[in-house]
Design a protein around this motif. Structure first.
Motif, short mmCIF file in Angstrom:
data_model
loop_
_atom_site.label_atom_id
_atom_site.label_comp_id
_atom_site.label_asym_id
_atom_site.label_seq_id
_atom_site.Cartn_x
_atom_site.Cartn_y
_atom_site.Cartn_z
N ALA A 153 1.54 -2.81 5.56
CA ALA A 153 1.48 -2.40 4.16
C ALA A 153 1.36 -3.55 3.17
N TYR A 181 6.28 -2.47 9.32
CA TYR A 181 5.89 -1.90 8.03
C TYR A 181 5.23 -2.96 7.15
N ARG A 221 0.84 -1.19 0.00
CA ARG A 221 0.00 0.00 0.00
C ARG A 221 0.88 1.24 0.00
N GLY A 222 0.24 2.40 -0.04
CA GLY A 222 0.97 3.64 -0.25
C GLY A 222 1.87 4.02 0.91
N TRP A 223 2.54 5.15 0.75
CA TRP A 223 3.55 5.55 1.74
C TRP A 223 2.92 5.91 3.07
N LEU A 224 1.62 6.20 3.06
CA LEU A 224 0.94 6.60 4.30
C LEU A 224 0.98 5.47 5.32
N TYR A 225 1.05 4.20 4.81
CA TYR A 225 1.02 3.06 5.71
C TYR A 225 2.37 2.78 6.36
N SER A 226 3.39 3.58 6.04
CA SER A 226 4.68 3.41 6.71
C SER A 226 4.81 4.33 7.92
N LEU A 227 3.77 5.13 8.19
CA LEU A 227 3.85 6.05 9.33
C LEU A 227 3.92 5.33 10.68
#
Lengths: 161, 101
Positions: B23, B19, A88-94
């Protein structure tokens, strides 16, 4: 300062460990990510050897690389079509970044002893500790293993209808 | 070698696992990331056992228990992956959003 063999070996293993782990969570194809996970596990077993935990390193290779990775490969064979979606997008690495900040703040206040206790632990001593001090957790783990395998069979069974 | 090297390595592995759990799109990818987190815990336990917080033997026995529990977790998780694929006919976790299929 002369770099010792231990330090060189550590950097060598840490490189493969980090590359394998990073590829295992980012690669698109699930089979390739599984193979890099195997590389990660093997280099982690090497790190365990550096920490003088030879028994654990051996069991790590036996159980993880020989058991778990093979089990996941069998499941990939049983599932006919695994969609190869990326992450998923970079937002999910927060959340991972939040954990990074948490651990950095822990490291700033941690006091660690620099003494490496070199005590050899053989299969014999380990099994003696296992059967004297950790008797009850050992039996509990046995029950949990039986229950989880029965559960796995009951879930994955094909129903006749 | 100082214990910080091993601890920092454990932190990085743990963060990679967190992560991946959040993700990843496929269930098997999520399982692999959970294994990463458990391995980071193993590395931390062995390091702290060697550098004088708990005894060496106790840390190694606890790591043995963690490895056994990880094997159980993988077995149940893979069975769940098979059942989910059999019911929904797809493996993308973001599209599987209804209960009682």
């Amino acid at each position: 300062m002369v770099l010792g063999f231990n330090v060189l070996f550590f950097y060598f293993l840490a490189f493969f460990l980090l590359v394998g782990g990073a590829l295992a969570v980012t690669l698109k194809s699930i089979f390739q990510s599984l193979l890099s996970f195997a590389v990660f596990l093997l280099s982690l077993a090497g790190i365990f050897l550096l920490l003088q935990a030879e028994v654990i390193g051996l069991i790590q290779i036996l159980v993880y690389v020989g058991g778990i990775v093979a089990l996941i490969i069998f499941t990939l064979m049983l599932i006919p079509r695994v969609e190869e979606g990326g992450n998923r997008g970079w937002l999910y690495s927060l959340p991972a970044l939040a954990f990074l900040i948490l651990f950095l703040s822990i490291f700033k206040s941690a006091k660690l002893t620099p003494i490496f206790r070199s005590e050899t632990v053989s299969f014999f001593t380990l099994s003696r500790v296992l059967l004297s001090d950790f008797m009850f957790p050992l039996e509990l783990i046995g029950v949990i293993i039986v229950a989880s395998f029965i559960t796995a069979y009951a879930i994955s069974r094909r129903e006749k209808s | 070698m100082s214990s910080y090297y091993y601890l920092i390595l454990g932190v990085v592995i743990f963060i990679l696992g967190i992560y991946g759990i959040i993700a990843r799109r496929t269930l098997i990818g999520v399982l692999i990331s959970a294994e990463l987190i458990l391995n980071a815990a193993n590395l931390n336990l062995l390091t702290l056992g060697r550098f004088g917080f708990i005894s060496v033997r106790q840390s190694q026995v606890i790591v043995l228990f963690i490895i056994a529990l990880a094997a159980c977790e993988t077995a149940v998780g893979l069975a769940l992956a098979l059942a989910i694929y059999r019911i929904f006919k797809k493996s993308d976790l973001t599209q599987i959003s209804e209960l009682k299929g």
